[in-house]
Design a protein around this motif. Structure first.
Motif, mmCIF file in Angstrom:
data_model
loop_
_atom_site.group_PDB
_atom_site.id
_atom_site.type_symbol
_atom_site.label_atom_id
_atom_site.label_comp_id
_atom_site.label_asym_id
_atom_site.label_seq_id
_atom_site.Cartn_x
_atom_site.Cartn_y
_atom_site.Cartn_z
ATOM 1 N N GLU A 130 -13.834 51.062 -47.236
ATOM 2 C CA GLU A 130 -13.451 50.704 -46.085
ATOM 3 C C GLU A 130 -13.464 51.857 -44.853
ATOM 4 O OE1 GLU A 130 -9.271 49.075 -43.927
ATOM 5 O OE2 GLU A 130 -9.463 49.073 -46.313
ATOM 6 N N THR A 147 -11.059 44.419 -42.868
ATOM 7 C CA THR A 147 -12.242 44.959 -43.711
ATOM 8 C C THR A 147 -13.240 43.893 -44.001
ATOM 9 O OG1 THR A 147 -10.942 46.592 -44.902
ATOM 10 C CG2 THR A 147 -13.232 45.804 -45.828
ATOM 11 N N GLN A 199 -7.826 48.003 -33.177
ATOM 12 C CA GLN A 199 -7.567 48.741 -34.230
ATOM 13 C C GLN A 199 -7.122 48.339 -35.543
ATOM 14 O OE1 GLN A 199 -4.497 50.838 -31.998
ATOM 15 N NE2 GLN A 199 -5.664 52.691 -31.673
ATOM 16 N N LEU A 210 -15.400 43.659 -40.817
ATOM 17 C CA LEU A 210 -16.332 44.434 -40.661
ATOM 18 C C LEU A 210 -17.391 44.106 -41.586
ATOM 19 C CD1 LEU A 210 -14.158 47.677 -40.308
ATOM 20 C CD2 LEU A 210 -15.406 46.687 -38.612
ATOM 21 N N LEU A 256 -17.461 51.754 -35.674
ATOM 22 C CA LEU A 256 -17.059 52.318 -34.559
ATOM 23 C C LEU A 256 -18.462 52.998 -33.846
ATOM 24 C CD1 LEU A 256 -14.103 54.684 -35.661
ATOM 25 C CD2 LEU A 256 -14.099 52.859 -33.844
ATOM 26 N N LYS A 280 -15.720 51.252 -41.463
ATOM 27 C CA LYS A 280 -14.706 51.507 -39.930
ATOM 28 C C LYS A 280 -15.721 52.481 -39.293
ATOM 29 C CE LYS A 280 -10.105 50.060 -41.129
ATOM 30 N NZ LYS A 280 -8.767 50.500 -41.075
#
Length: 348
Positions: free
Chosen positions: A290, A254, A250, A257, A298, A294
């Motif tokens: 960001e 950043t 969780q 990613l 996901l 995300k």
């Protein structure tokens, strides 16, 4: 044609007087088929147009199997409305009425001919419960796979039927996307919720699907081996797809990613250069926010865990097909949907 009473009572009465026909009434605050009835003559019915209810024109020509009416319970998983990410499950349930379909006046009050709710038909004397999980085309409840096999065997265009059903599901979700997305933003809910819907669909003899209702909390009670097999698989694959995470996942940074998406962009750009198409990403990854990073991460994880779920939206095809419906969305909403589809499926 559907009217919500009492708000649309006048519109319903005007339509009833000009068109007549058979109508079906579902009272508010009821479930499992309780209180539903049909009528042809309003004056002789128990309908009070000033009380809360939903009244719809009855689909008089349902597709029948062995003379019986049936409907489909289809499981649809939505992991985001901002932007919309939706999946349909490969398996589900086919639920049959327990008496031969008939619209003769003396049969309009027979719930076992006209309603397909399991909770009603299981009380019928001739109801047959499927207790043999490997024979999923037996009794008054089949799997969706068994339905497709049967319809193919009798020469029905099953692919056309399912394409139309998926189209109905996507349009239903897009119709509520703006309002749910707005509430999602207002409550600052991002990436930590999902909804499993039970779509109840009736197919008529022309293979046109009709949406009966969308259940927000579809029953997961397993009254038979077939129920247990289908519903346990749905739940298992749902929890796998949504990815219940530990705290380390969780709080992914950043930078991690960005590194992952940079790698994907390089691959996509190389493929685009080779075949002469435009790059997959509509913007530079280094400029993405960001929340967008995300959201994309996901979505990638969901695709890896989809198992028996099929992504309905967004895909390259659905973004183009439903552009007339979505063109009035906020620019940011349209951009995020395009960004997501580009990442998952390549150039649009």
């Amino acid at each position: 044609e559907t009217f919500v009473l009492p708000d649309q009572a006048q519109a319903f009465l005007e339509r009833y007087r000009t068109a007549g026909g058979i109508w079906i009434v579902k009272p508010s605050n009821a479930a499992c088929g309780r209180g539903i009835f049909l009528f042809r003559n309003l004056a002789k019915s128990s309908l009070n147009v000033m009380e809360s209810a939903v009244v719809s024109r009855y689909i008089h020509n349902p597709l029948l199997i062995q003379g019986l009416k049936f409907d489909l319970r289809i499981y649809v998983l939505v992991t985001s409305f901002d932007p919309l990410r939706a999946y349909v499950y490969r398996e589900g349930l086919t639920r049959f009425a327990s008496r031969a379909y008939s619209t003769e006046p003396e049969h309009l009050g027979d719930k076992y001919r006209h309603l397909t709710n399991y909770s009603i038909n299981k009380k019928a004397e001739n109801f047959i419960e499927n207790q043999r999980v490997h024979e999923d085309n037996y009794g008054h409840k089949w799997s969706l796979s068994a339905l497709s096999r049967h319809l193919r065997h009798v020469g029905t265009d099953v692919d056309l039927m399912w394409n139309r059903i998926n189209d109905l599901i996507v349009k239903t979700l897009l119709s509520v996307e703006p309002s749910i997305a707005r509430r999602t933003r207002e409550n600052l809910v991002h990436g930590n919720c999902f909804e499993l819907y039970g779509f109840d669909v009736l197919v008529d003899e022309d293979l046109k699907p009709w949406l009966l209702e969308v259940n927000l909390s579809p029953s997961m009670q397993a009254d038979s081996p077939l129920d247990l097999q289908v519903k346990s698989s749905v739940l298992c694959d749902t929890f796998n797809l949504v990815g219940l995470r530990n705290i380390d996942r969780q709080t992914a940074t950043t930078s991690r990613l960005r590194s992952r998406l940079h790698f994907l962009q390089r691959e996509a750009d190389a493929a685009a250069a080779q075949d002469g198409t435009k790059p997959a990403f509509p913007t530079s990854i280094s400029e993405l926010s960001e929340p967008d990073l995300k959201m994309m991460a996901l979505a990638l994880d969901e695709m890896d865990r989809a198992r028996n779920f099929i992504r309905l939206y967004p895909t390259r095809r659905t973004l183009k097909s439903y552009e007339p419906i979505t063109r009035n969305r906020r620019p940011q909403e349209a951009y995020r949907a395009q960004l997501l589809a580009s990442l998952l499926y390549g150039p649009l």
